[in-house]
Write a protein that holds these residues in place. Structure first.
Motif, PDB file in Angstrom:
ATOM      1  N   ARG A   1      -9.518 -13.465   5.540  1.00  0.00           N
ATOM      2  CA  ARG A   1      -8.038 -13.505   4.978  1.00  0.00           C
ATOM      3  C   ARG A   1      -7.168 -14.153   5.800  1.00  0.00           C
ATOM      4  O   ARG A   1      -7.127 -14.144   6.972  1.00  0.00           O
ATOM      5  N   SER A   2      -6.026 -14.421   4.981  1.00  0.00           N
ATOM      6  CA  SER A   2      -5.055 -15.511   5.824  1.00  0.00           C
ATOM      7  C   SER A   2      -3.740 -15.417   5.106  1.00  0.00           C
ATOM      8  O   SER A   2      -3.595 -14.988   4.010  1.00  0.00           O
ATOM      9  N   THR A   3      -2.571 -16.106   6.056  1.00  0.00           N
ATOM     10  CA  THR A   3      -1.348 -16.132   5.575  1.00  0.00           C
ATOM     11  C   THR A   3      -1.707 -17.752   4.715  1.00  0.00           C
ATOM     12  O   THR A   3      -2.840 -18.042   4.588  1.00  0.00           O
TER      13      THR A   3
ATOM     14  N   HIS B   1      -6.139 -16.254   0.441  1.00  0.00           N
ATOM     15  CA  HIS B   1      -4.823 -16.008   1.114  1.00  0.00           C
ATOM     16  C   HIS B   1      -3.829 -15.864  -0.016  1.00  0.00           C
ATOM     17  O   HIS B   1      -3.971 -16.253  -1.103  1.00  0.00           O
ATOM     18  N   CYS B   2      -2.511 -15.438   0.357  1.00  0.00           N
ATOM     19  CA  CYS B   2      -1.179 -15.605  -0.283  1.00  0.00           C
ATOM     20  C   CYS B   2      -0.168 -16.238   0.610  1.00  0.00           C
ATOM     21  O   CYS B   2      -0.620 -17.270   0.925  1.00  0.00           O
ATOM     22  N   SER B   3       1.077 -15.729   0.718  1.00  0.00           N
ATOM     23  CA  SER B   3       2.085 -16.365   1.631  1.00  0.00           C
ATOM     24  C   SER B   3       1.933 -15.611   2.816  1.00  0.00           C
ATOM     25  O   SER B   3       1.749 -16.531   3.970  1.00  0.00           O
ATOM     26  N   ALA B   4       2.037 -14.488   2.899  1.00  0.00           N
ATOM     27  CA  ALA B   4       2.009 -13.919   4.401  1.00  0.00           C
ATOM     28  C   ALA B   4       0.609 -13.197   4.513  1.00  0.00           C
ATOM     29  O   ALA B   4       0.514 -12.703   5.671  1.00  0.00           O
ATOM     30  N   GLY B   5      -0.148 -13.248   3.562  1.00  0.00           N
ATOM     31  CA  GLY B   5      -1.613 -12.539   3.912  1.00  0.00           C
ATOM     32  C   GLY B   5      -1.409 -11.148   4.024  1.00  0.00           C
ATOM     33  O   GLY B   5      -2.239 -10.599   4.561  1.00  0.00           O
ATOM     34  N   LYS B   6      -0.577 -10.522   3.409  1.00  0.00           N
ATOM     35  CA  LYS B   6      -0.509  -9.086   3.844  1.00  0.00           C
ATOM     36  C   LYS B   6      -0.305  -8.290   2.220  1.00  0.00           C
ATOM     37  O   LYS B   6      -0.889  -7.145   2.353  1.00  0.00           O
TER      38      LYS B   6
ATOM     39  N   GLY C   1       9.174  -7.354 -14.048  1.00  0.00           N
ATOM     40  CA  GLY C   1       9.054  -6.408 -13.138  1.00  0.00           C
ATOM     41  C   GLY C   1       7.775  -6.228 -12.240  1.00  0.00           C
ATOM     42  O   GLY C   1       7.430  -5.204 -11.804  1.00  0.00           O
ATOM     43  N   VAL C   2       7.081  -7.435 -12.083  1.00  0.00           N
ATOM     44  CA  VAL C   2       5.822  -7.391 -11.315  1.00  0.00           C
ATOM     45  C   VAL C   2       6.214  -7.876  -9.860  1.00  0.00           C
ATOM     46  O   VAL C   2       6.570  -9.161  -9.886  1.00  0.00           O
ATOM     47  N   LEU C   3       5.493  -7.345  -8.683  1.00  0.00           N
ATOM     48  CA  LEU C   3       5.783  -8.132  -7.558  1.00  0.00           C
ATOM     49  C   LEU C   3       4.495  -8.085  -6.720  1.00  0.00           C
ATOM     50  O   LEU C   3       3.263  -8.441  -6.845  1.00  0.00           O
ATOM     51  N   GLY C   4       4.555  -7.274  -5.501  1.00  0.00           N
ATOM     52  CA  GLY C   4       3.478  -7.361  -4.575  1.00  0.00           C
ATOM     53  C   GLY C   4       2.240  -6.874  -4.940  1.00  0.00           C
ATOM     54  O   GLY C   4       1.690  -7.269  -6.052  1.00  0.00           O
ATOM     55  N   LEU C   5       1.421  -6.360  -3.790  1.00  0.00           N
ATOM     56  CA  LEU C   5      -0.276  -6.094  -4.039  1.00  0.00           C
ATOM     57  C   LEU C   5      -0.668  -5.449  -3.027  1.00  0.00           C
ATOM     58  O   LEU C   5      -0.271  -5.530  -2.003  1.00  0.00           O
ATOM     59  N   VAL C   6      -1.817  -4.645  -3.170  1.00  0.00           N
ATOM     60  CA  VAL C   6      -2.858  -4.108  -2.113  1.00  0.00           C
ATOM     61  C   VAL C   6      -3.256  -3.018  -2.304  1.00  0.00           C
ATOM     62  O   VAL C   6      -2.742  -2.059  -2.795  1.00  0.00           O
ATOM     63  N   THR C   7      -4.489  -2.483  -1.725  1.00  0.00           N
ATOM     64  CA  THR C   7      -4.877  -1.065  -1.812  1.00  0.00           C
ATOM     65  C   THR C   7      -6.189  -0.559  -1.077  1.00  0.00           C
ATOM     66  O   THR C   7      -6.936  -1.742  -0.521  1.00  0.00           O
TER      67      THR C   7
END
Length: 345
Positions: free
Chosen positions: A141-143, A259-264, A12-18
């Protein structure tokens, strides 16, 4: 984040950010500028603006953030604006603002214009709550970087990049490996890695239910993201990844790309953590996060409610960002001090 979801669906773990608010450090020496920006136009020229208490400011275009000599563009008032004409071809132009009193400041257009990595941008150029500035040209930071062509790889070298920190999972890295020029190190900091077990700081089921409820209440367009963001605070494996990222930036002998995939999402969280650590105001951290909607060309790429879901999780688990840095991510004082020394002017 398709690949990330494949790996973490079982837990049950997916995205990120803050982004939150870090406690201010010791008061720095006065900096002349309270506002400064550089925006590149379609013709290659730059629109510059600034505000300061100085009587006058000299503007110099330079090809390195550390350069002191370059193309003199003129002198103007302590607060003002100037349109710089298109300059000769260079990997990147910076603009050195030198006041008649006080310290100079270097600004640049934050976006690098990589065709294969639309969300490639500088993390610097922001003013902190205590009046300092985050240096340009230290972290990008990047895609994903799997589609860089030969010229973009050359530009990466021209920017002085020495390391890329990849937040993606194993499937993503195997399907679309980064294409990097010789001499640029590649470091994995897999936010969803199960290498060290499946552990959480708080009950995963409770986090899941609370996140779904909050997402429904906020009108989130993607409940998966509403769940994923707080899990990036709750999942112990993510702590290690973010610690590895911040340590890499603190110790690298030159500029770094994260970076990750979409960078977001994963990249957005990593960036928000760093900017908050540096003392950038929360509304500015939020604006940097939301800028992915502009640079990716997708106005719904990210939502502020996702960011705030992670912020709320930090408050719930740790009572504040400072405790999250030290007790959650596990940063030591030396690394925190090194990051502030490296970025802040």
């Amino acid at each position: 984040m398709r690949g990330l979801r494949v790996v973490v669906a079982a837990i049950g773990v997916l995205g990120l950010v803050t982004g939150l608010t870090a406690p201010a450090g010791a008061a720095p020496e006065a900096v002349a500028f309270t506002q400064a920006t550089a925006v590149r136009g379609a013709d290659g020229g730059h629109a510059l603006s600034w505000a300061s208490a100085a009587g006058s400011v000299r503007i110099t275009a330079v090809t390195s953030p550390d350069a002191t000599a370059g193309v003199e563009l003129g002198q103007s008032g302590g607060s003002g604006a100037l349109t710089a004409p298109p300059l000769p071809a260079a990997d990147r132009w910076y603009f050195r603002l030198t006041p008649d009193r006080g310290d100079p400041l270097v600004v640049a257009d934050r976006h690098l214009g990589f065709a294969s990595a639309k969300n490639f941008r500088d993390v610097g150029g922001y003013r902190t709550s205590d009046g300092r500035w985050v240096r340009n040209g230290v972290l990008y930071r990047s895609t994903k970087l799997s589609d860089l062509d030969a010229d973009e790889q050359r530009r990466l070298t021209g920017l002085g990049v020495v390391k890329v920190v990849d937040l993606r999972n194993l499937v993503e890295r195997l399907e679309e490996p980064d294409r990097l020029p010789a001499g640029v190190a590649h470091q994995v900091a897999d936010v969803a890695s199960l290498e060290h077990g499946v552990r959480f700081h708080d009950q995963a089921l409770m986090t899941l239910l609370e996140a779904i409820a909050a997402g429904l209440l906020s009108g989130s367009s993607d409940l998966g993201q509403s769940v994923g963001y707080p899990f990036m605070v709750n999942f112990v494996g993510a702590d290690r990844a973010f610690r590895d990222f911040l340590t890499a930036v603190a110790t690298a002998p030159g500029p770094v790309v994260v970076h990750c995939s979409a960078g977001k999402d994963r990249t957005g969280w990593a960036t928000a953590v760093l900017l908050t650590l540096l003392g950038v105001p929360s509304e500015v951290v939020e604006a940097d996060f939301l800028a992915s909607n502009t640079y990716t060309g997708d106005p719904r790429a990210v939502e502020l409610s996702w960011l705030r879901a992670a912020q709320n999780q930090v408050q719930r688990l740790y009572g504040g960002f400072d405790a999250y840095l030290r007790q959650g991510i596990g940063l030591d004082e030396a690394t925190i001090a090194a990051l502030r020394a490296k970025f802040l002017v």
